[in-house]
Motif scaffolding. Structure first.
Motif, mmCIF file in Angstrom:
data_model
loop_
_atom_site.group_PDB
_atom_site.id
_atom_site.type_symbol
_atom_site.label_atom_id
_atom_site.label_comp_id
_atom_site.label_asym_id
_atom_site.label_seq_id
_atom_site.Cartn_x
_atom_site.Cartn_y
_atom_site.Cartn_z
ATOM 1 N N ALA A 5 0.642 -3.302 -3.663
ATOM 2 C CA ALA A 5 1.126 -2.320 -2.693
ATOM 3 C C ALA A 5 0.154 -2.215 -1.513
ATOM 4 O O ALA A 5 0.570 -2.177 -0.347
ATOM 5 C CB ALA A 5 1.291 -0.957 -3.364
ATOM 6 N N ALA A 6 -1.132 -2.189 -1.828
ATOM 7 C CA ALA A 6 -2.144 -2.112 -0.772
ATOM 8 C C ALA A 6 -2.085 -3.350 0.119
ATOM 9 O O ALA A 6 -2.209 -3.255 1.354
ATOM 10 C CB ALA A 6 -3.536 -1.966 -1.390
ATOM 11 N N ALA A 25 0.593 -5.336 0.670
ATOM 12 C CA ALA A 25 1.812 -5.289 1.481
ATOM 13 C C ALA A 25 1.657 -4.332 2.650
ATOM 14 O O ALA A 25 1.981 -4.653 3.803
ATOM 15 C CB ALA A 25 3.001 -4.892 0.610
ATOM 16 N N HIS A 26 1.139 -3.151 2.377
ATOM 17 C CA HIS A 26 1.011 -2.138 3.421
ATOM 18 C C HIS A 26 -0.017 -2.530 4.478
ATOM 19 O O HIS A 26 0.119 -2.161 5.654
ATOM 20 C CB HIS A 26 0.668 -0.791 2.793
ATOM 21 N N SER A 27 -1.027 -3.287 4.068
ATOM 22 C CA SER A 27 -2.024 -3.749 5.048
ATOM 23 C C SER A 27 -1.409 -4.727 6.039
ATOM 24 O O SER A 27 -1.934 -4.916 7.139
ATOM 25 C CB SER A 27 -3.212 -4.401 4.335
ATOM 26 N N GLY A 68 1.792 -4.319 6.964
ATOM 27 C CA GLY A 68 2.934 -3.622 7.536
ATOM 28 C C GLY A 68 4.247 -3.954 6.860
ATOM 29 O O GLY A 68 5.319 -3.807 7.456
ATOM 30 N N LEU A 82 6.991 -3.662 3.442
ATOM 31 C CA LEU A 82 7.426 -2.809 2.341
ATOM 32 C C LEU A 82 7.174 -3.511 1.023
ATOM 33 O O LEU A 82 7.233 -4.746 0.937
ATOM 34 C CB LEU A 82 8.917 -2.493 2.472
ATOM 35 N N PHE A 83 6.927 -2.715 -0.012
ATOM 36 C CA PHE A 83 6.687 -3.267 -1.347
ATOM 37 C C PHE A 83 7.800 -2.803 -2.264
ATOM 38 O O PHE A 83 7.909 -1.625 -2.594
ATOM 39 C CB PHE A 83 5.327 -2.813 -1.868
ATOM 40 N N GLY A 90 1.869 3.228 -5.482
ATOM 41 C CA GLY A 90 2.030 2.929 -4.066
ATOM 42 C C GLY A 90 3.271 2.132 -3.737
ATOM 43 O O GLY A 90 3.481 1.767 -2.573
ATOM 44 N N ASP A 142 7.003 1.155 -2.701
ATOM 45 C CA ASP A 142 7.975 1.816 -1.833
ATOM 46 C C ASP A 142 9.305 1.997 -2.540
ATOM 47 O O ASP A 142 10.018 2.979 -2.300
ATOM 48 C CB ASP A 142 8.170 0.998 -0.557
ATOM 49 N N ARG A 172 9.669 5.964 -2.603
ATOM 50 C CA ARG A 172 8.488 6.756 -2.252
ATOM 51 C C ARG A 172 8.836 7.718 -1.115
ATOM 52 O O ARG A 172 9.472 7.335 -0.135
ATOM 53 C CB ARG A 172 7.354 5.826 -1.829
ATOM 54 N N THR A 209 8.237 6.789 2.510
ATOM 55 C CA THR A 209 8.808 5.527 2.980
ATOM 56 C C THR A 209 10.071 5.815 3.785
ATOM 57 O O THR A 209 11.190 5.716 3.291
ATOM 58 C CB THR A 209 9.127 4.596 1.795
#
Length: 285
Positions: A85-86, A88-90, A92, A94-95, A114, A116, A138, A141
């Motif tokens: 998750a970290a 994917a979010h880094s 930009g 979605l996970f 974390g 989505d 989430r 999200t």
């Protein structure tokens, strides 16, 4: 999603999960699906960081969704949700997680993970009626806002109108969850299943030396990447479908026949999969 966007997934996904993304590709909402190669079996010293590195190498500026199974349908590899998750979010992205082989067999902390979106096929590990399931989104999200038609007039549709929804399925899922909670819930199930997994692994491991071609495709019980699914490649002189048929007809044991190369992997061939759950006992092995 817009034209040019891509989704990144593994080469061990269930066809039911992949077809949804392929549908988006066919509609022109995604440019393509990219695949990260998962190990079968994973090295004994493989860690969550190693899994993350495999995905990191596949990310591009076009990757907008990272989609994985919590527990792969092929060899039961449990992927590290929080770390992915970290990642994917880094970037930009979605996970999104397919939890069909996850929740119920292993414990899940969705808020802490974390993710989505996380989906549950409840007829599997929750032992609920077919057709029942859960979708987790989430709260933060906003890109995954869902507005079902059934709620256009508010929640009264659940309490003041029966409609044609399968109430027996919904009620059955509720009973299944109550029963699951009564026997200890997710944590107890994971602990019990892990003990059975370790017992099966110990029984199967000597066969790697005894039978040419036999190979355990799943992680060792000591690994954080192991769960409740144990996959094995059959010996060179045996066909997996024959083994499956014999186990069922002569011993009353039901195992999963794994399609060769499901999801695109080249590492799963002539294999079967054993599931360990709270209705099993050590005596079964």
């Amino acid at each position: 999603l817009v034209e040019g966007d891509r989704v990144l997934t593994t080469d061990m996904e269930h066809g039911g999960g992949l077809v949804a993304w392929q549908h988006y590709v066919d509609l022109g909402l995604l440019d393509a699906i990219d695949y990260a190669t998962m190990p079968a079996p994973p090295p004994n010293d493989m860690t969550a960081a190693d899994i993350v590195a495999i995905f990191e190498a596949k990310f591009t500026t076009q990757t907008k969704v990272l989609f994985v199974s919590h527990c792969t349908t092929t060899n039961g590899l449990v992927l590290p949700l929080e770390e992915l998750a970290a990642l994917a979010h880094s970037h930009g992205a979605l996970f999104v997680v397919d939890g069909a082989q996850g929740a119920g067999g292993i414990s899940v902390d969705l808020d802490g993970s974390g993710v989505d979106a996380y989906t549950v096929s409840a007829h599997k590990w929750f032992l609920a009626p077919t057709g029942s399931g859960l979708l987790y989104l989430r709260n933060s999200t906003t890109a995954l806002t869902v507005t079902p038609i059934i709620l256009d007039e508010g929640p009264s549709s659940y309490t003041q109108a029966s409609g044609t929804r399968p109430l027996h399925t919904i009620a059955g899922f509720g009973y299944a969850l109550d029963w699951f909670a009564a026997v200890g819930g997710l944590t107890a199930a994971e602990t019990y299943n892990s003990e059975l997994y370790a017992a099966s692994y110990a029984l199967m491991q000597p066969m790697e030396d005894e039978f040419q071609g036999f190979k355990i495709l799943s992680a060792t019980p000591e690994s954080d990447l192991s769960g409740a699914l144990l996959a094995m490649q059959m010996p060179d002189n045996m066909v997996n479908s024959d083994v499956q048929s014999t186990l069922r007809s002569e011993y009353g044991i039901v195992v999963k026949l794994l399609p060769d190369g499901e999801g695109g992997t080249e590492l799963v061939h002539n294999a079967i999969r054993v599931s360990h759950h709270i209705f099993n006992t050590a005596a079964d092995y």
